[in-house]
Design a protein around this motif. Structure first.
Motif, PDB file in Angstrom:
ATOM      1  N   THR A 180       3.574  19.222  -1.464  1.00 39.96           N
ATOM      2  CA  THR A 180       2.296  19.240  -0.759  1.00 39.96           C
ATOM      3  C   THR A 180       1.851  17.865  -0.262  1.00 39.96           C
ATOM      4  N   GLY A 181       2.418  16.795  -0.828  1.00 42.87           N
ATOM      5  CA  GLY A 181       1.982  15.448  -0.483  1.00 42.87           C
ATOM      6  C   GLY A 181       0.750  15.015  -1.241  1.00 42.87           C
ATOM      7  N   ALA A 182       0.231  15.900  -2.102  1.00 48.95           N
ATOM      8  CA  ALA A 182      -0.973  15.589  -2.871  1.00 48.95           C
ATOM      9  C   ALA A 182      -0.637  14.731  -4.095  1.00 48.95           C
ATOM     10  N   PRO A 183      -1.604  13.930  -4.532  1.00 51.39           N
ATOM     11  CA  PRO A 183      -1.369  13.155  -5.751  1.00 51.39           C
ATOM     12  C   PRO A 183      -1.287  14.094  -6.953  1.00 51.39           C
ATOM     13  N   LYS A 184      -0.480  13.696  -7.939  1.00 51.73           N
ATOM     14  CA  LYS A 184      -0.408  14.469  -9.177  1.00 51.73           C
ATOM     15  C   LYS A 184      -0.176  13.529 -10.340  1.00 51.73           C
ATOM     16  N   LYS A 185      -0.764  13.892 -11.473  1.00 52.17           N
ATOM     17  CA  LYS A 185      -0.596  13.105 -12.680  1.00 52.17           C
ATOM     18  C   LYS A 185       0.769  13.419 -13.281  1.00 52.17           C
ATOM     19  N   GLU A 211       9.975   4.102 -17.515  1.00 50.16           N
ATOM     20  CA  GLU A 211      11.046   4.200 -18.516  1.00 50.16           C
ATOM     21  C   GLU A 211      10.464   4.374 -19.922  1.00 50.16           C
ATOM     22  N   ALA A 212       9.291   3.771 -20.168  1.00 44.94           N
ATOM     23  CA  ALA A 212       8.613   3.875 -21.461  1.00 44.94           C
ATOM     24  C   ALA A 212       7.819   5.178 -21.587  1.00 44.94           C
ATOM     25  N   LYS A 213       7.940   6.048 -20.577  1.00 45.84           N
ATOM     26  CA  LYS A 213       7.291   7.372 -20.586  1.00 45.84           C
ATOM     27  C   LYS A 213       5.764   7.281 -20.600  1.00 45.84           C
ATOM     28  N   GLN A 214       5.231   6.261 -19.920  1.00 42.26           N
ATOM     29  CA  GLN A 214       3.783   6.113 -19.798  1.00 42.26           C
ATOM     30  C   GLN A 214       3.309   6.949 -18.603  1.00 42.26           C
ATOM     31  N   PRO A 215       2.087   7.486 -18.640  1.00 41.26           N
ATOM     32  CA  PRO A 215       1.591   8.324 -17.541  1.00 41.26           C
ATOM     33  C   PRO A 215       1.279   7.508 -16.286  1.00 41.26           C
ATOM     34  N   TYR A 216       1.385   8.171 -15.147  1.00 40.36           N
ATOM     35  CA  TYR A 216       1.073   7.528 -13.872  1.00 40.36           C
ATOM     36  C   TYR A 216       0.719   8.593 -12.845  1.00 40.36           C
ATOM     37  N   MET A 217       0.216   8.147 -11.710  1.00 36.83           N
ATOM     38  CA  MET A 217      -0.075   9.039 -10.600  1.00 36.83           C
ATOM     39  C   MET A 217       1.114   9.020  -9.656  1.00 36.83           C
ATOM     40  N   GLY A 218       1.640  10.209  -9.353  1.00 34.40           N
ATOM     41  CA  GLY A 218       2.757  10.342  -8.436  1.00 34.40           C
ATOM     42  C   GLY A 218       2.350  11.183  -7.242  1.00 34.40           C
ATOM     43  N   THR A 219       3.321  11.662  -6.507  1.00 36.99           N
ATOM     44  CA  THR A 219       3.073  12.498  -5.336  1.00 36.99           C
ATOM     45  C   THR A 219       3.811  13.813  -5.505  1.00 36.99           C
ATOM     46  N   ASP A 220       3.088  14.913  -5.310  1.00 45.53           N
ATOM     47  CA  ASP A 220       3.727  16.228  -5.313  1.00 45.53           C
ATOM     48  C   ASP A 220       4.477  16.346  -3.999  1.00 45.53           C
ATOM     49  N   MET A 221       5.792  16.350  -4.070  1.00 40.74           N
ATOM     50  CA  MET A 221       6.600  16.318  -2.859  1.00 40.74           C
ATOM     51  C   MET A 221       6.464  17.586  -2.008  1.00 40.74           C
ATOM     52  N   PRO A 274       0.818  -1.216   0.000  1.00 38.71           N
ATOM     53  CA  PRO A 274       0.000   0.000   0.000  1.00 38.71           C
ATOM     54  C   PRO A 274       0.857   1.275   0.000  1.00 38.71           C
ATOM     55  N   GLN A 275       1.988   1.250   0.681  1.00 44.75           N
ATOM     56  CA  GLN A 275       2.855   2.427   0.715  1.00 44.75           C
ATOM     57  C   GLN A 275       3.412   2.746  -0.674  1.00 44.75           C
ATOM     58  N   GLU A 276       3.855   1.722  -1.389  1.00 44.27           N
ATOM     59  CA  GLU A 276       4.355   1.935  -2.751  1.00 44.27           C
ATOM     60  C   GLU A 276       3.250   2.490  -3.643  1.00 44.27           C
ATOM     61  N   TYR A 277       2.059   1.901  -3.520  1.00 42.31           N
ATOM     62  CA  TYR A 277       0.910   2.331  -4.326  1.00 42.31           C
ATOM     63  C   TYR A 277       0.551   3.785  -4.036  1.00 42.31           C
ATOM     64  N   MET A 278       0.532   4.159  -2.763  1.00 42.13           N
ATOM     65  CA  MET A 278       0.162   5.532  -2.396  1.00 42.13           C
ATOM     66  C   MET A 278       1.161   6.549  -2.931  1.00 42.13           C
ATOM     67  N   GLY A 305      -5.822   4.222 -12.295  1.00 42.75           N
ATOM     68  CA  GLY A 305      -6.895   3.266 -12.561  1.00 42.75           C
ATOM     69  C   GLY A 305      -6.591   1.849 -12.101  1.00 42.75           C
ATOM     70  N   ALA A 306      -5.344   1.592 -11.668  1.00 44.12           N
ATOM     71  CA  ALA A 306      -4.985   0.250 -11.209  1.00 44.12           C
ATOM     72  C   ALA A 306      -5.617  -0.030  -9.847  1.00 44.12           C
ATOM     73  N   LEU A 307      -6.055  -1.250  -9.662  1.00 42.20           N
ATOM     74  CA  LEU A 307      -6.550  -1.705  -8.370  1.00 42.20           C
ATOM     75  C   LEU A 307      -5.362  -2.184  -7.545  1.00 42.20           C
ATOM     76  N   LEU A 308      -5.503  -2.198  -6.239  1.00 41.46           N
ATOM     77  CA  LEU A 308      -4.437  -2.649  -5.356  1.00 41.46           C
ATOM     78  C   LEU A 308      -4.824  -3.969  -4.698  1.00 41.46           C
ATOM     79  N   LEU A 309      -3.976  -4.975  -4.869  1.00 41.13           N
ATOM     80  CA  LEU A 309      -4.121  -6.258  -4.180  1.00 41.13           C
ATOM     81  C   LEU A 309      -2.709  -6.703  -3.806  1.00 41.13           C
TER      82      LEU A 309
END
Length: 125
Positions: free
Chosen positions: A117-122, A105-115, A36-40, A46-50
Motif C-alpha cells: 500500500t505504501g503506507a507506514p507500518k510499525k 539486527e538487534a530486533k528493535q522496533p522501527y517504522m517501515g513501509t507496507d510495500m 529524506p528518502q531513506e527516512y521515509m 520518534g526520530a527527528l530528521l536532520l
C-alpha cells in the motif's frame, strides 16, 4: 557505551540496546542524519530528521535534560556528524553503533513501509 576518539574530541558510541532503553525512558533526542528518502522508507519511530547534507550543529536542540544521539544506516555518516558537532563546540554528543542496520539486527522496533500500500507500518523485532 564506548568512546570514539576523533580529531575534534571524544564522541560517545551507544549500542542499539542502550539507545532503546534511553529512548523508552524519554532520556534522549534521536536524530536521523540519512536522506529524506531513506527516512521515509524506514526509520526509528520518534526520530527527528536532520539530513547530513543540511546538517548544522547550531540547529540541534538543547541537550538540557536529554542527550542527543545521532544515527544513519551504518554509523559512518552519524560518526562524521558527531565529530562535526564536537568541532562546533558541543562537548557531549553520541551516535548509534552500527547505525540503523545494527538496530534492525538487534530486533528493535522501527517504522517501515507496507510495500502493498505504501503506507507506514510499525515493524517489531
Amino acid at each position: 557505551m564506548d568512546i570514539q576518539e576523533t580529531a575534534a574530541g571524544p564522541v560517545e558510541v551507544w549500542t542499539p540496546e542502550e539507545v532503546a532503553t534511553a529512548k523508552a525512558r524519554n532520556e534522549i533526542v534521536l536524530i536521523d542524519v540519512r536522506t529524506p528518502q531513506e527516512y521515509m522508507f524506514e526509520h526509528i519511530e520518534g526520530a527527528l530528521l536532520l539530513p547530513m547534507a543540511f546538517f548544522d550543529p547550531a540547529a540541534l536542540p538543547s541537550q538540557e535534560g536529554k542527550r542527543i544521539v545521532l544515527y544513519c544506516g551504518s554509523s559512518m555518516r552519524s560518526g562524521k556528524m558527531a565529530e562535526k558537532t564536537r568541532a562546533a563546540g558541543v562537548d557531549k554528543i553520541a551516535h548509534l553503533q552500527g547505525g540503523f542496520g545494527k538496530w534492525k539486527e538487534a530486533k528493535q522496533p522501527y517504522m517501515g513501509t507496507d510495500m502493498s500500500t505504501g503506507a507506514p507500518k510499525k515493524v517489531t523485532g
